[in-house]
Design a protein around this motif. Sequence first.
Motif, PDB file in Angstrom:
ATOM      1  N   ASP A   1      20.330 -27.711 -13.359  1.00  0.00           N
ATOM      2  CA  ASP A   1      20.570 -28.238 -12.071  1.00  0.00           C
ATOM      3  C   ASP A   1      21.019 -27.219 -11.020  1.00  0.00           C
ATOM      4  OD1 ASP A   1      20.168 -30.723 -12.789  1.00  0.00           O
ATOM      5  OD2 ASP A   1      22.380 -31.285 -13.133  1.00  0.00           O
ATOM      6  N   SER A   2      20.671 -25.949 -11.347  1.00  0.00           N
ATOM      7  CA  SER A   2      20.944 -24.808 -10.156  1.00  0.00           C
ATOM      8  C   SER A   2      19.806 -23.897 -10.365  1.00  0.00           C
ATOM      9  CB  SER A   2      22.409 -24.028 -10.508  1.00  0.00           C
ATOM     10  OG  SER A   2      22.286 -23.362 -11.552  1.00  0.00           O
ATOM     11  N   TYR A   3      19.602 -23.499  -9.018  1.00  0.00           N
ATOM     12  CA  TYR A   3      18.468 -22.360  -8.857  1.00  0.00           C
ATOM     13  C   TYR A   3      18.860 -21.080  -9.280  1.00  0.00           C
ATOM     14  CZ  TYR A   3      16.086 -26.303  -6.792  1.00  0.00           C
ATOM     15  OH  TYR A   3      15.346 -27.560  -6.648  1.00  0.00           O
ATOM     16  N   LYS A   4      18.138 -20.348  -9.685  1.00  0.00           N
ATOM     17  CA  LYS A   4      18.315 -18.984 -10.149  1.00  0.00           C
ATOM     18  C   LYS A   4      17.254 -18.121  -9.664  1.00  0.00           C
ATOM     19  CE  LYS A   4      21.863 -18.908 -13.333  1.00  0.00           C
ATOM     20  NZ  LYS A   4      22.149 -20.381 -13.790  1.00  0.00           N
ATOM     21  N   VAL A   5      17.645 -16.790  -9.258  1.00  0.00           N
ATOM     22  CA  VAL A   5      16.667 -15.787  -8.743  1.00  0.00           C
ATOM     23  C   VAL A   5      16.013 -15.165 -10.053  1.00  0.00           C
ATOM     24  CG1 VAL A   5      16.092 -13.843  -7.265  1.00  0.00           C
ATOM     25  CG2 VAL A   5      18.235 -15.408  -6.859  1.00  0.00           C
ATOM     26  N   ILE A   6      14.687 -15.058 -10.050  1.00  0.00           N
ATOM     27  CA  ILE A   6      14.046 -14.551 -11.088  1.00  0.00           C
ATOM     28  C   ILE A   6      13.957 -12.989 -10.928  1.00  0.00           C
ATOM     29  CG2 ILE A   6      11.647 -14.366 -12.052  1.00  0.00           C
ATOM     30  CD1 ILE A   6      11.127 -17.101 -11.492  1.00  0.00           C
ATOM     31  N   SER A   7      14.158 -12.174 -11.969  1.00  0.00           N
ATOM     32  CA  SER A   7      14.216 -10.820 -11.965  1.00  0.00           C
ATOM     33  C   SER A   7      13.021  -9.893 -11.792  1.00  0.00           C
ATOM     34  CB  SER A   7      15.244 -10.266 -13.145  1.00  0.00           C
ATOM     35  OG  SER A   7      14.817 -10.879 -14.175  1.00  0.00           O
ATOM     36  N   ARG A   8      11.866 -10.814 -12.125  1.00  0.00           N
ATOM     37  CA  ARG A   8      10.571 -10.136 -12.568  1.00  0.00           C
ATOM     38  C   ARG A   8       9.904  -9.950 -10.968  1.00  0.00           C
ATOM     39  NH1 ARG A   8       8.399 -14.171 -15.528  1.00  0.00           N
ATOM     40  NH2 ARG A   8       7.298 -15.068 -13.744  1.00  0.00           N
TER      41      ARG A   8
ATOM     42  N   ASN B   1       0.692  -1.149   0.024  1.00  0.00           N
ATOM     43  CA  ASN B   1       0.097   0.048   0.101  1.00  0.00           C
ATOM     44  C   ASN B   1       0.831   1.169  -0.084  1.00  0.00           C
ATOM     45  OD1 ASN B   1      -2.312  -1.467   0.415  1.00  0.00           O
ATOM     46  ND2 ASN B   1      -2.159  -1.807   2.221  1.00  0.00           N
ATOM     47  N   ASN B   2       2.146   1.123   0.441  1.00  0.00           N
ATOM     48  CA  ASN B   2       2.958   2.150   0.283  1.00  0.00           C
ATOM     49  C   ASN B   2       3.715   2.223  -0.889  1.00  0.00           C
ATOM     50  OD1 ASN B   2       4.509   4.401   1.027  1.00  0.00           O
ATOM     51  ND2 ASN B   2       5.777   3.433   2.722  1.00  0.00           N
ATOM     52  N   PRO B   3       3.631   3.298  -1.706  1.00  0.00           N
ATOM     53  CA  PRO B   3       4.370   3.213  -2.970  1.00  0.00           C
ATOM     54  C   PRO B   3       5.706   3.417  -2.671  1.00  0.00           C
ATOM     55  CG  PRO B   3       2.991   5.195  -2.769  1.00  0.00           C
ATOM     56  CD  PRO B   3       2.874   4.364  -1.700  1.00  0.00           C
ATOM     57  N   SER B   4       6.223   4.076  -1.733  1.00  0.00           N
ATOM     58  CA  SER B   4       7.603   4.283  -1.660  1.00  0.00           C
ATOM     59  C   SER B   4       8.673   3.025  -1.264  1.00  0.00           C
ATOM     60  CB  SER B   4       7.778   5.410  -0.425  1.00  0.00           C
ATOM     61  OG  SER B   4       7.338   4.710   0.740  1.00  0.00           O
ATOM     62  N   ILE B   5       7.673   2.170  -0.880  1.00  0.00           N
ATOM     63  CA  ILE B   5       8.436   0.804  -0.434  1.00  0.00           C
ATOM     64  C   ILE B   5       8.213  -0.161  -1.541  1.00  0.00           C
ATOM     65  CG2 ILE B   5       8.903  -0.994   1.431  1.00  0.00           C
ATOM     66  CD1 ILE B   5       8.269   1.096   3.302  1.00  0.00           C
ATOM     67  N   LYS B   6       8.983  -0.478  -2.505  1.00  0.00           N
ATOM     68  CA  LYS B   6       9.032  -1.409  -3.598  1.00  0.00           C
ATOM     69  C   LYS B   6       9.811  -2.928  -3.422  1.00  0.00           C
ATOM     70  CE  LYS B   6       5.659   0.254  -5.962  1.00  0.00           C
ATOM     71  NZ  LYS B   6       4.314  -0.445  -5.732  1.00  0.00           N
ATOM     72  N   VAL B   7      10.699  -2.527  -2.155  1.00  0.00           N
ATOM     73  CA  VAL B   7      11.620  -3.549  -2.308  1.00  0.00           C
ATOM     74  C   VAL B   7      11.044  -5.119  -1.845  1.00  0.00           C
ATOM     75  CG1 VAL B   7      11.780  -3.353   0.450  1.00  0.00           C
ATOM     76  CG2 VAL B   7      13.724  -4.396  -0.840  1.00  0.00           C
ATOM     77  N   CYS B   8       9.915  -4.981  -1.487  1.00  0.00           N
ATOM     78  CA  CYS B   8       9.168  -6.305  -1.117  1.00  0.00           C
ATOM     79  C   CYS B   8       8.704  -6.888  -2.495  1.00  0.00           C
ATOM     80  CB  CYS B   8       8.211  -6.327  -0.044  1.00  0.00           C
ATOM     81  SG  CYS B   8       7.129  -4.993  -0.311  1.00  0.00           S
ATOM     82  N   THR B   9       8.527  -6.377  -3.347  1.00  0.00           N
ATOM     83  CA  THR B   9       8.166  -7.118  -4.751  1.00  0.00           C
ATOM     84  C   THR B   9       9.445  -7.822  -5.566  1.00  0.00           C
ATOM     85  OG1 THR B   9       8.687  -4.904  -5.825  1.00  0.00           O
ATOM     86  CG2 THR B   9       6.365  -5.134  -5.061  1.00  0.00           C
ATOM     87  N   GLN B  10      10.611  -7.431  -4.938  1.00  0.00           N
ATOM     88  CA  GLN B  10      11.529  -8.159  -5.543  1.00  0.00           C
ATOM     89  C   GLN B  10      11.857  -9.519  -4.939  1.00  0.00           C
ATOM     90  OE1 GLN B  10      13.287  -6.474  -8.180  1.00  0.00           O
ATOM     91  NE2 GLN B  10      11.637  -4.997  -7.821  1.00  0.00           N
ATOM     92  N   PRO B  11      12.053 -10.620  -5.857  1.00  0.00           N
ATOM     93  CA  PRO B  11      12.152 -11.878  -5.281  1.00  0.00           C
ATOM     94  C   PRO B  11      13.251 -11.889  -4.353  1.00  0.00           C
ATOM     95  CG  PRO B  11      11.868 -11.923  -7.544  1.00  0.00           C
ATOM     96  CD  PRO B  11      12.081 -10.409  -7.233  1.00  0.00           C
ATOM     97  N   SER B  12      14.332 -11.071  -4.622  1.00  0.00           N
ATOM     98  CA  SER B  12      15.727 -11.246  -3.889  1.00  0.00           C
ATOM     99  C   SER B  12      15.148 -10.842  -2.041  1.00  0.00           C
ATOM    100  CB  SER B  12      16.489 -10.243  -4.169  1.00  0.00           C
ATOM    101  OG  SER B  12      16.022  -8.900  -4.124  1.00  0.00           O
ATOM    102  N   TRP B  13      14.158  -9.995  -2.148  1.00  0.00           N
ATOM    103  CA  TRP B  13      13.620  -9.648  -0.673  1.00  0.00           C
ATOM    104  C   TRP B  13      13.164 -11.061  -0.009  1.00  0.00           C
ATOM    105  CZ3 TRP B  13       8.623  -9.852   1.613  1.00  0.00           C
ATOM    106  CH2 TRP B  13       8.478  -9.143   2.783  1.00  0.00           C
ATOM    107  N   TRP B  14      12.314 -11.841  -0.838  1.00  0.00           N
ATOM    108  CA  TRP B  14      11.777 -12.975  -0.306  1.00  0.00           C
ATOM    109  C   TRP B  14      12.740 -14.008   0.087  1.00  0.00           C
ATOM    110  CZ3 TRP B  14       6.283 -13.845   0.329  1.00  0.00           C
ATOM    111  CH2 TRP B  14       5.563 -12.612  -0.213  1.00  0.00           C
TER     112      TRP B  14
END
Lengths: 367, 512
Positions: free
Chosen positions: B229-236, B162-175
């Motif tokens: 055979d290896s996992y990669k982080v999705i950039s979307r 809900n807070n437009p200033s924080i977009k970090v949590c939409t990044q897979p790396s955050w998760w």
Amino acid sequence: MANLRILILEDDELWLARHKLRLMEAGFDCYATQDAKEAIKAAKIDPTIKFVLLDEILYVTPFPLKEEERELQRWQGHGVIREITAQRADIQFIVISAAPQIESDKQEGDKHVFRQETAKLRRRQGVIDIVHKVDIEESPDETYGWIIDLLKRSQITTKAEVITPKIIIGLGFSKETHEAIAEQMEIPKRQFLPISPLLKQSGSRILNEFWQRAEEKSVFLEMPGSKRLDHLKAIKPNSSAFQILSFLALQAEKQANVLIQEKDYQHSSRHSKKTISVEADVDALERQDFAYGYGEDGRKGLRSGVQIEGKVDQSSPLKVAVHRLSQQLHRLNLGPARQLFNYEENGYRPSFELGIVVYAIRPTKVS
Amino acid sequence: MMNAENKMLKVMVICNDGRSDAWINLLRSQVSDLYMLKAGRCRKFTPDDPEGLAIPHSQLPKTVNALLFHSSDMKLWENIQVEADYTFEFNTPGTPQPKPGVIPIYRQTFPYFAIKPSDVDELLAFIVTPQQAYPTICQPVLTPDLLSALATLCQGYLVMENNPSIKVCTQPSWWLEGIGLLQQGKLDQYACQEMLMCLKEEWTITKKPDASHDGLDRLLANLLIKQSDSYKVISRSVSSQVVVDAYGNLREALGICIQSDATCMAKFEDYTSGKVPVSIFAIRGSFLATATAIVLAMRSSTERHLLELGAVDALPNTFYKSTLVVAESQVTCLPTLRSQGFSGAILVLSTETFPVLKQKYRVLRFGQGSHDALTIPFTLADLHSKANNLVPIEQENLRLFQNELKAFKHLYEREIIPCLQRLEQPGTDLKLATEEVAIIVEKMKAETPVACHSVITIEDETLQIQHHLRKALHRLERQESLNSTVCYLKAIFEQWYKLVRSAAGENLKLAS
């Protein structure tokens, strides 16, 4: 006693009721609580609270039956004192300690950890005494009498006169010599004997003789309203601090001017870093314009070829020593460092009292 | 409406608090006879009599088809002697310990009563026609730590989106950082594989249908991809709908009862208000602790760090005053951290409540307000309120704890044991030994004052340790019945040692 309230903080409700009853019987208005947070709040907002009677270790109340369910409160006695004195420097504290004090000669000496801990607590700002619960249990009338007397005395003294802390130089003698001195003075034998009666009898010459003959010299601290003397081990007999204090104590006992000047202080020079100060014979701005310029990067720097000459700043050795001593005494709760010595008549006058006592060296220390 | 099969069902609920009414509301129209035992009184409900009728204990049936009891009120059931075909046990966090003949209900019942009408339908169907698989609410969660971690991250996302200033949590790396898979930009391949295996086992063993976890699978597919055979982080970026679906699955699995995402979660403004510590730390090794730390750190510009145990010397200065989030399995590390000067607040994530935890771990009893526990599964609102109320430990309490840890072993092994041995030797100089004991007692009081204030029972007398010691010393001084006095002293010293050692734990490493 109008406009005076005693705050009682004790987690044990029986002890709380006991303290409250005794103080109320003595005519004091009391605010009693088991909760440290409530006590801190009350002391900060109620200006009529002038004294706090508090326990050292505080558990969350009501006490559960099982030990495993008990939890310490956020603030203990030390913390409560710190929190209150941060806003109310005028409040005085009497700490009621639950730890029983074992009275016997056998615990003297360096193994006296517990007594040292108690002494530390007593030196905290505002603490006027430590009372042991075991003393209350064994002789309630006498101990409560002492507390009430202390409260009344402190109440009078804060209004009428200022009671200052006292630094005492102790001259240690063997037990036999100590007994002989007591006999000579015709006073009952005690651990610490004041030297003033002897001076009245034999004049100040005897003082120098005692000073020379003493087998041990120590510094003790007596705080206002306190019953005991604390040995200040941090001040060693060969230190400059001791030199200053002993000179002043001798002056005080001789009833001379209690003031130390540069000539009275023997300074042993140290290999310390010398500070360079620029001579102030030319105008500071002129000197700056001449010596400094701005480089291509816009930074200010010394012009090429310019060298600043200086001279060694000779500060007074006594001033340095007095400053250091003030800091040391401030840490021992004697008062703010800047108020401990006043500069007058080209010398330093202490704002605390000084004296000399004779004491018996413990057998463990006589080798 | 009552099923024809439920017409003859007799069910009994035993619970002393408001949860009994919650069960009655759900069961009243579903069974023919419903009994409630609450606060020592019995009531009988029927579909025709929703108000219920007070009945004496003697009118209770000898047997019922199902009996539901609250863990804390088990004694009530033992007193009435009613037999049941099926017995179900529930408790506050939804974590009853397995007992023979009792089926645990793995659902939270307070503050959220996480039992829905559909759960009751399933439970009654199980009673009428016993099946191999237990009802869903009775199926345990195998990986509560991982599922709760994912649920916490989902809640964090939903609040922060809900807070437009924080977009970090939409990044897979955050998760991925939140569950400890991504460290300093590097993906831990082994940990990824292990996590996915855990989830696979969770669905297989608990026999969860695919539909119950497809939202969560979709979320994971938005975070990680397997390439050669290896996992990669999705950039979307991770979309809101994916998180909502995944959170729905997790709520179902963990039994978090939330009316709706929007109403129960704190608003962003509320969430970011309150006292925020300088930094949040979590100890590596728990999915939930790391996820909770990252969600807490998101509230403001708070730093969040993962702590490697054994590398305490290399910690930033902010650590010593920060808030530490730990799983219950990590509580044993706390004495070491406290001894090394950590004075921050501690939040323990556990299936147990704080009053239970503090009984188990003495370190949590040194300073009210500096230690607390959050019962899992939890909502962000719970986390928010707990974290806001935590304060760093006061220096006196920290010093008291540190002194105990430093002194107790040396004192016991080097002074107490030899002193007791000397006391037991025939022909000992009793006066000298008494003096020695007095000195030891004084040291104990100086160095372990809290332990000396602890209450213990010896010879049927419950007193503080220091008072026991005083009594023993008086006995020694009077030289009365020496053998029993020595035994008494021994018992006091042993209890004192046991108490302080329990606080130190097995893995204590003192600061040099």
